[in-house]
Design a protein around this motif. Structure first.
Motif, PDB file in Angstrom:
ATOM      1  N   PHE A 174       5.263   6.033 -16.711  1.00 42.12           N
ATOM      2  CA  PHE A 174       6.441   5.875 -17.762  1.00 42.12           C
ATOM      3  C   PHE A 174       7.363   4.831 -17.297  1.00 42.12           C
ATOM      4  O   PHE A 174       7.373   4.168 -18.581  1.00 42.12           O
ATOM      5  N   TYR A 175       7.691   4.502 -16.278  1.00 41.27           N
ATOM      6  CA  TYR A 175       8.537   3.282 -16.112  1.00 41.27           C
ATOM      7  C   TYR A 175       7.813   1.929 -16.414  1.00 41.27           C
ATOM      8  O   TYR A 175       8.603   0.891 -16.742  1.00 41.27           O
ATOM      9  N   VAL A 176       6.443   1.778 -16.380  1.00 44.57           N
ATOM     10  CA  VAL A 176       5.994   0.339 -16.555  1.00 44.57           C
ATOM     11  C   VAL A 176       6.200   0.037 -17.688  1.00 44.57           C
ATOM     12  O   VAL A 176       5.998  -1.355 -18.349  1.00 44.57           O
ATOM     13  N   ASN A 177       6.374   1.079 -18.975  1.00 45.02           N
ATOM     14  CA  ASN A 177       6.719   0.710 -20.213  1.00 45.02           C
ATOM     15  C   ASN A 177       8.203  -0.302 -20.098  1.00 45.02           C
ATOM     16  O   ASN A 177       8.239  -1.234 -21.181  1.00 45.02           O
ATOM     17  N   LEU A 178       9.112  -0.091 -19.517  1.00 46.43           N
ATOM     18  CA  LEU A 178      10.180  -0.653 -19.408  1.00 46.43           C
ATOM     19  C   LEU A 178      10.254  -2.186 -19.349  1.00 46.43           C
ATOM     20  O   LEU A 178      10.660  -2.721 -20.327  1.00 46.43           O
ATOM     21  N   PRO A 179       9.496  -2.760 -18.418  1.00 45.81           N
ATOM     22  CA  PRO A 179       9.751  -4.275 -18.343  1.00 45.81           C
ATOM     23  C   PRO A 179       8.959  -4.951 -19.487  1.00 45.81           C
ATOM     24  O   PRO A 179       9.409  -5.922 -20.239  1.00 45.81           O
ATOM     25  N   LEU A 180       7.757  -4.440 -19.794  1.00 42.52           N
ATOM     26  CA  LEU A 180       6.943  -4.915 -20.823  1.00 42.52           C
ATOM     27  C   LEU A 180       7.729  -4.665 -22.334  1.00 42.52           C
ATOM     28  O   LEU A 180       7.829  -5.724 -23.262  1.00 42.52           O
ATOM     29  N   GLY A 181       8.420  -3.585 -22.463  1.00 43.08           N
ATOM     30  CA  GLY A 181       8.937  -3.281 -23.636  1.00 43.08           C
ATOM     31  C   GLY A 181      10.255  -4.164 -23.896  1.00 43.08           C
ATOM     32  O   GLY A 181      10.472  -4.641 -25.133  1.00 43.08           O
ATOM     33  N   LEU A 182      10.929  -4.585 -22.693  1.00 43.40           N
ATOM     34  CA  LEU A 182      12.048  -5.318 -22.846  1.00 43.40           C
ATOM     35  C   LEU A 182      11.701  -6.563 -23.214  1.00 43.40           C
ATOM     36  O   LEU A 182      12.275  -7.589 -23.889  1.00 43.40           O
ATOM     37  N   LEU A 183      10.606  -7.160 -22.640  1.00 45.17           N
ATOM     38  CA  LEU A 183       9.933  -8.489 -22.941  1.00 45.17           C
ATOM     39  C   LEU A 183       9.443  -8.377 -24.480  1.00 45.17           C
ATOM     40  O   LEU A 183       9.852  -9.446 -25.178  1.00 45.17           O
ATOM     41  N   ALA A 184       9.137  -7.596 -24.926  1.00 43.77           N
ATOM     42  CA  ALA A 184       8.657  -7.265 -26.341  1.00 43.77           C
ATOM     43  C   ALA A 184      10.014  -7.540 -27.334  1.00 43.77           C
ATOM     44  O   ALA A 184      10.031  -8.044 -28.199  1.00 43.77           O
ATOM     45  N   LEU A 185      10.833  -6.895 -27.040  1.00 47.00           N
ATOM     46  CA  LEU A 185      12.137  -6.542 -27.466  1.00 47.00           C
ATOM     47  C   LEU A 185      12.766  -8.141 -27.588  1.00 47.00           C
ATOM     48  O   LEU A 185      13.250  -8.476 -28.506  1.00 47.00           O
ATOM     49  N   TRP A 186      12.684  -8.764 -26.540  1.00 47.17           N
ATOM     50  CA  TRP A 186      13.374 -10.292 -26.406  1.00 47.17           C
ATOM     51  C   TRP A 186      12.561 -11.019 -27.547  1.00 47.17           C
ATOM     52  O   TRP A 186      13.254 -11.939 -28.165  1.00 47.17           O
TER      53      TRP A 186
END
Length: 515
Positions: free
Chosen positions: A176-188
């Motif tokens: 579940f935590y692996v989503n966080l860095p990728l998701g934050l990059l997508a948000l940026w």
């Protein structure tokens, strides 16, 4: 293109999360002591992500597409973080023990995940005109196929090898935590590169009662379909209650939508022949796709006697075929401007692949099954981008969000219904083909569909059980063939409209028959 990269990355996360959890579930169940509720980890995500798709489509027609996409990604990331924390602090008031917390937080993930899929197609429609859109929507099939391959592998790797990468954090929580860095990059990318993409009309108040009726209709419907029918049969009072609530709420939803001046789903869309026939085809083809995904690993384990890992790996050719077929069809449509012929060609290839799967002998080789799955994937590939493209090309821009999300919804709900029916076909055929003493105890198979019976390890290698499973899965594929034939028939009635070269302008007239 940077906006496209951001929404593709977000869609990748939503697609990855449908498969990455399956290989981590045994460790999760062991840590959180939730064997009796393990199927709800998948079901909670599916229920939430299916029910919210039409609402995201309506919101996209009312507000800035960027705002809705940011909200969807943010909710998904919050859900991912909470899933990773499930059970860390013991039982919590209102949230229960660790397993109950995980199920609730998976539903939160699903609330965001619904937007990741729906908004990807809507935003692509804003960025590129229909004449060019095919090649870019083809990327969505590639993203889906790639995540289907990586999900089970990455889930298993993080679960087995991830413990210790972050001090004090179990490996399965990294799923579940692996989503966080990728998701934050997508948000940026979305926040810095994507234009607001506001609708031309002034926003109007959302009909909250319609939204509530839709939710109270879809949630119990999907739950009833996902229940293990070995425990809760179709005549079980619990199943009947869920279906009754769903039917009543959906009837009231339709009634209100027909008389409201700002409905969540404009039922006038069904007067459009492209919208009507393409969605009917998607409903059937969504079931056919899920039928392959769920039941092919059962054949590998229970007929060929392979390990669960090798059975999971066998789906890689299917995903590779989906990627290739989706990209090829998108490029060809953008280059030559005709989508219907590629839809039909893909379905004919899919029918060929399913016919091969339906006639597999008990002693078939592993490599031959992989070839058949590759053929099915190539045939399925064009169904990812082209039906949505045809629908978007045929409707007014002001209804783009509703029409696009409807195509995603019909695909998903068709898959859920078909998976439940196919599971019943499998169970009935197994009961016919095996003596009671030889029949395996029903065990849940974690997938996007309902739990279906699986043989106990080792027992599946007995000749009687191998033959019974082979016959049962062949019958499942025969039903799948019927679904694809139905989809093919509906596709024949999809009008061929010239692809618009701009996002504005009137709906095009059908191409003359001579063309």
């Amino acid at each position: 293109m940077l906006t496209l990269f951001g929404i593709m990355l977000a869609m990748f996360l939503g697609s990855l999360d449908q498969t990455i959890v399956s290989t981590a579930l045994p460790r999760i169940v062991d840590d959180l002591h939730g064997l009796d509720r393990f199927t709800w980890v998948a079901t909670a995500y599916l229920v939430a992500s299916t029910a919210l798709v039409p609402i995201y489509g309506k919101l996209a027609d009312m507000y800035s597409r960027r705002s809705i996409e940011v909200a969807a990604v943010s909710v998904f990331l919050v859900g991912s973080m909470l899933c990773g924390l499930a059970g860390e602090f013991g039982p919590l008031p209102l949230l229960g023990d660790g397993m109950t917390q995980l199920i609730i937080f998976r539903a939160v993930q699903g609330l965001g995940g619904a937007g990741l899929f729906a908004m990807a197609f809507i935003i692509i429609a804003d960025l590129f005109p229909p004449a060019e859109r095919g090649r870019y929507q083809g990327f969505t099939g590639a993203v889906f196929g790639t995540s289907s391959v990586l999900g089970p592998f990455l889930g298993g790797f993080l679960t087995d090898q991830g413990t210790g990468l972050i001090p004090g954090v179990e490996g399965w929580r990294l799923v579940f935590y692996v989503n966080l860095p990728l998701g934050l990059l997508a948000l940026w990318f979305i926040l810095t590169q994507m234009p607001p993409l506001r609708p031309s009309a002034e926003p109007r108040r959302l009909d909250y009662l319609s939204a509530l009726l839709l939710m109270t209709g879809l949630v119990p419907l999907v739950m009833a379909l996902q229940l293990n029918k070995a425990v809760y049969g179709w005549a079980d009072p619990y199943t009947l209650t869920l279906l009754g609530v769903a039917l009543l709420s959906l009837v009231l939803f339709v009634r209100r939508s027909l008389h409201h001046d700002n409905p969540i789903l404009d039922f006038g869309l069904f007067r459009n022949q492209v919208f009507r026939t393409a969605n009917a085809a998607l409903f059937l083809l969504g079931g056919a796709f899920l039928g392959i995904i769920i039941f092919e690993p059962l054949f590998m384990v229970n007929v060929l006697g392979l390990s669960a890992t090798k059975a999971g790996v066998s789906l890689i050719p299917l995903s590779m075929g989906v990627v290739a077929g989706s990209l090829l069809a998108g490029q060809m449509v953008s280059r030559f401007g005709h989508y219907k012929r590629w839809m039909l060609a893909g379905l004919l290839v899919l029918l060929g692949g399913l016919s091969l799967l339906a006639t597999m002998p008990v002693n078939i080789t592993y490599g031959r099954v992989l070839l058949y799955l590759l053929i099915c994937g190539i045939g399925l590939g064009p169904t990812m981008p082209l039906y949505t493209l045809a629908i978007q090309n045929a409707i007014e821009p002001r209804l783009m969000g509703q029409a696009t999300s409807a195509s995603q919804f019909f695909r998903q709900i068709g898959g859920a219904i078909a998976a439940s029916i196919l599971g019943a076909v499998l169970s009935f055929t197994l009961a016919e083909g095996m003596p009671v003493s030889a029949a395996p105890a029903p065990q849940g198979v974690v997938s996007e569909g309902p739990a279906v019976p699986a043989a106990a390890a080792g027992g599946a290698r007995s000749p009687v059980m191998r033959a019974a499973f082979s016959k049962a899965i062949s019958r499942v594929y025969l039903v799948n063939i019927c679904l694809v034939v139905g989809g093919l028939i509906m596709t024949l009635f999809v009008p061929e409209l010239p692809l618009k070269k701009t996002n504005a302008g009137p709906v095009p007239e059908p191409v003359p028959a001579a063309d």
